[in-house]
Design an enzyme around this catalytic site. Structure first.
Site: not given
Ligand code: PGA
Length: 258
Positions: A13, A15, A98, A100, A170, A176, A216
């Protein structure tokens, strides 16, 4: 059911990162590195890069998708994008719900459910994201939150459509942040989610549903996570931006880390 009967998927992903040129260069370089992998490779790229990247990867191993869509087919929704536009550009899947989107853009389960239905109707495979916040986890509400997210986001999705759904667990506190759920913690939750799917549908469907872990994920922890029986792959943010780390995650069964 034997885990080997479910596909293993490593999904990136990106982003809000990468221009068209950067995106095309990335997939050109990645393609030969993942060609022989038994794992299915998905990358959710920015809207602007879908067309060129999908053309570049056509007929190959890498499957291109999007990170979000609207629930309407078309309309006066300035700045939004429709599933049929994504499909037209060459996307084959779309990430929906997601964290976010849920937390920064206030998307709720009802809206996410409408998007899932629209994605399926538009011929896109949804990756439905669910996950608890740190506050919810500390309050002992993880299972309750996940059950609500699953039942509401999958409302009216029939058994046949479930065959085309991917779920991504997640935990918000792991995205992140560098904090990963331990493989044992993640396995426990994946098993719980599979149980909810069984309750909503049946055992066969629950056993067939691909459930990814995200938060992560790095080359260093990918194998331990994917070795767990109910973790069918990973959704990778930060570590998908670099070819080296992403290819190591895809090739987790053969690459030696460190
Ligand atoms: P990350 O993000 O691997 O940077 O923690 C995962 C995601 O948001 O799908």
């Amino acid at each position: 059911m034997n885990r080997s009967k479910r596909s293993t998927i490593v999904a990136g992903n990106w982003k809000m990162y990468k221009t068209i040129e950067e995106a095309v260069d990335y997939v050109k370089e990645l393609a030969p590195m993942v060609q022989e992998s038994p794992v299915q490779v998905y990358i959710a790229v920015p809207f602007t890069a879908i067309k060129q990247v999908a053309e570049q990867t056509q007929g190959g191993k890498i499957i291109i998708g999007a990170q979000n869509m609207n629930d309407a087919t078309e309309g006066a929704f300035t700045g939004e994008i429709a599933g049929r536009m994504l499909k037209d550009a060459g996307a084959q899947f779309v990430i929906i719900g997601h964290s976010e989107r849920r937390h920064i853009f206030n998307e709720d389960n009802a809206f996410i459910n409408r998007k899932v239905k629209r994605a399926l109707a538009d011929g896109l495979q949804p990756i439905l994201c669910i996950g608890e916040t740190l506050e919810e986890r500390e309050a002992g509400k993880t299972e309750e939150v996940l059950e609500t997210q699953l039942t509401q986001s999958l409302a009216d999705i029939n058994k046949e459509q479930m065959g085309n759904m991917i779920i991504a667990y997640e935990p918000v506190w792991a995205i992140g942040t560098g904090k990963t759920a331990t493989p044992e913690q993640a396995q426990e939750i994946h098993q719980f989610c599979r149980g909810i799917i069984e309750k909503m549908y049946n055992k066969t469907i629950a056993n067939k549903t691909v459930i990814l872990y995200g938060g992560s994920v790095k080359p260093e922890n990918a194998k331990a996570l994917m070795d767990k029986p109910d973790i069918d792959g990973v959704l990778v943010g930060g570590a998908s931006l670099k070819i080296e780390s992403f290819s190591q995650i895809v090739n987790y069964q053969t690459v030696k880390i460190g």
